[in-house]
Design a protein around this motif. Structure first.
Motif, short mmCIF file in Angstrom:
data_model
loop_
_atom_site.label_atom_id
_atom_site.label_comp_id
_atom_site.label_asym_id
_atom_site.label_seq_id
_atom_site.Cartn_x
_atom_site.Cartn_y
_atom_site.Cartn_z
N GLY A 25 -20.80 2.64 -27.34
CA GLY A 25 -19.82 2.32 -28.36
C GLY A 25 -18.40 2.56 -27.87
N ALA A 26 -18.18 3.68 -27.20
CA ALA A 26 -16.84 4.00 -26.69
C ALA A 26 -16.40 3.01 -25.63
N GLN A 31 -12.86 -1.40 -24.05
CA GLN A 31 -12.64 -2.71 -23.43
C GLN A 31 -12.07 -3.70 -24.44
N ARG A 32 -12.43 -3.55 -25.70
CA ARG A 32 -11.85 -4.41 -26.73
C ARG A 32 -10.34 -4.14 -26.86
N LEU A 42 -14.84 4.02 -14.43
CA LEU A 42 -14.35 5.31 -13.96
C LEU A 42 -14.46 6.37 -15.05
N VAL A 43 -14.11 5.99 -16.27
CA VAL A 43 -14.23 6.91 -17.40
C VAL A 43 -15.69 7.30 -17.60
N LEU A 44 -16.58 6.32 -17.47
CA LEU A 44 -18.01 6.58 -17.62
C LEU A 44 -18.49 7.61 -16.61
N VAL A 45 -18.08 7.44 -15.36
CA VAL A 45 -18.48 8.36 -14.31
C VAL A 45 -17.87 9.74 -14.53
N ILE A 173 -20.49 1.16 -35.12
CA ILE A 173 -21.80 1.68 -35.55
C ILE A 173 -22.44 2.48 -34.42
N ARG A 174 -22.39 1.96 -33.19
CA ARG A 174 -22.92 2.69 -32.04
C ARG A 174 -22.27 4.06 -31.92
N PHE A 175 -20.94 4.08 -32.03
CA PHE A 175 -20.22 5.34 -31.87
C PHE A 175 -20.59 6.32 -32.97
N ALA A 176 -20.63 5.83 -34.21
CA ALA A 176 -20.94 6.71 -35.34
C ALA A 176 -22.36 7.27 -35.24
#
Length: 340
Positions: A25-26, A31-32, A42-45, A173-176
């Motif tokens: 979700g994040a 990216q949106r 990079l943030v993911l890693v 929804i994914r994030f929540a």
């Protein structure tokens, strides 16, 4: 005891599901809003795989179980290298092309040494914690600047890891859902006095009770069952990534999560309120060390990676087996010291 173990395992499952959901979700929301897939990668890693540990530690700190949280942060670094990387390399040899990981490994080594040095008086002060947090910001900026000069293959691997749907509603929804699952899962994992969930008393459940029943100290409970439990989903994901030939992502997650644990989780705990470190007197010489053998083990496992990233940039099956054996020996050694 069986109930405590069952709720602990259920909590681990929810942490894994919640971490995956909130990350997707994040990433979609970022990216949106204009973040490129490469920067999102990079943030993911940098810290995505540490979200379960972060959630567990936040709940533990809020409920006065700082030693459990501390043990989890240190034990996670040992598990990252010994269990996660070892299992992944045993499943498939890992080739690393991401050159910026080598200096980041040095950051991890010096960060661990810094915690040992700063904690030599038995406490990490709030100022010292803030210094660690600021150092992490500098490290992330360094990694971002260095990674722009990596090969096209590394850029594509990072971008591919972060690609996901950018639909606003879906990602909200994914994030929540992810946030809720992390909250519930962390409560179930920690348990102990004063912890409740939807009115359900968890004072006789979770790691706190399970560790006590096994005769483990709070630090050792965080170091072994909690750290290993939260590392298992990461190890499974690393094995799958290694088999797909995504060695850069495997090594990136291992080093990135470990740096995050030292600078953000331990540093953040100290910045929140001066962090008391359990001290160990080590013979010969009666040296006094914060967390004693535990921080030394985390340092030793980090140093085991240095020849890899300074050499052929490859972790073979034999090296993976060696890491797993070393991890198993560390677990046995910790249990031996605890009298188990």
């Amino acid at each position: 005891m069986l109930t405590a173990i069952g709720l602990f395992v259920l909590g681990l499952v929810l942490l894994a599901l919640g971490g995956d959901s909130i990350v997707k979700g994040a990433l979609g929301l970022a990216q949106r809003l204009g973040l490129t897939p490469f920067n999102a990668g990079l943030v993911l890693v940098a810290f995505a795989t540490s979200l379960p540990e972060l959630a567990v530690n936040l709940v533990a700190i809020v409920h006065g179980q700082g030693e459990l949280a501390l043990g989890n942060a240190v034990g996670s670094n040992v598990a990252n290298v010994g269990l996660t990387l070892g299992a992944a390399a045993l499943a498939a040899p890992i080739a690393v092309r991401w050159r910026a990981l080598s200096p980041l490994l040095l950051v991890l080594v010096f960060g661990t040494i810094a915690v040992l040095a700063l904690g030599a008086d038995g406490t990490l002060s709030r100022i010292e914690g803030m210094v660690l947090l600021l150092a992490y910001v500098a490290c992330f900026a360094f990694a971002l600047s260095r990674s722009r000069h990596e090969s096209a293959e590394v850029h594509e691997a990072l971008a591919a890891s972060a690609r996901t749907s950018t639909m606003l509603g879906q990602n909200l929804i994914r994030f929540a859902i992810g946030a809720v699952l992390l909250w519930i899962g962390s409560k179930l994992v920690v348990g102990g006095a004063g912890v409740s969930l939807f009115g359900l008393d968890l004072s006789h459940s979770g790691a706190a009770v399970m560790g006590k029943g096994m005769g483990l100290s709070p630090v050792l409970t965080g170091l072994l069952p909690v750290a290993i439990g939260t590392a298992l989903p990461e190890a499974a994901a690393a094995i799958a990534a290694a088999r797909r030939g995504q060695g850069d992502m495997v090594m990136g997650h291992v080093i990135g999560a470990s740096v995050f644990n030292v600078f953000v989780i331990i540093g953040g705990m100290a910045a929140y309120g001066a962090l008391a470190l359990p001290m160990t007197v080590m013979a010969p010489g009666n040296f006094v060390l914060p967390l004693g053998y535990e921080l030394l083990a985390a340092l030793a496992f980090a140093l085991m990676l240095y020849p890899v990233l300074r050499g052929d940039m490859r972790v073979g099956r034999g090296e993976g087996a060696m890491l797993l054996v070393a991890f198993g020996a560390w677990v046995v050694f910790e249990l031996f010291l605890a009298g188990k």
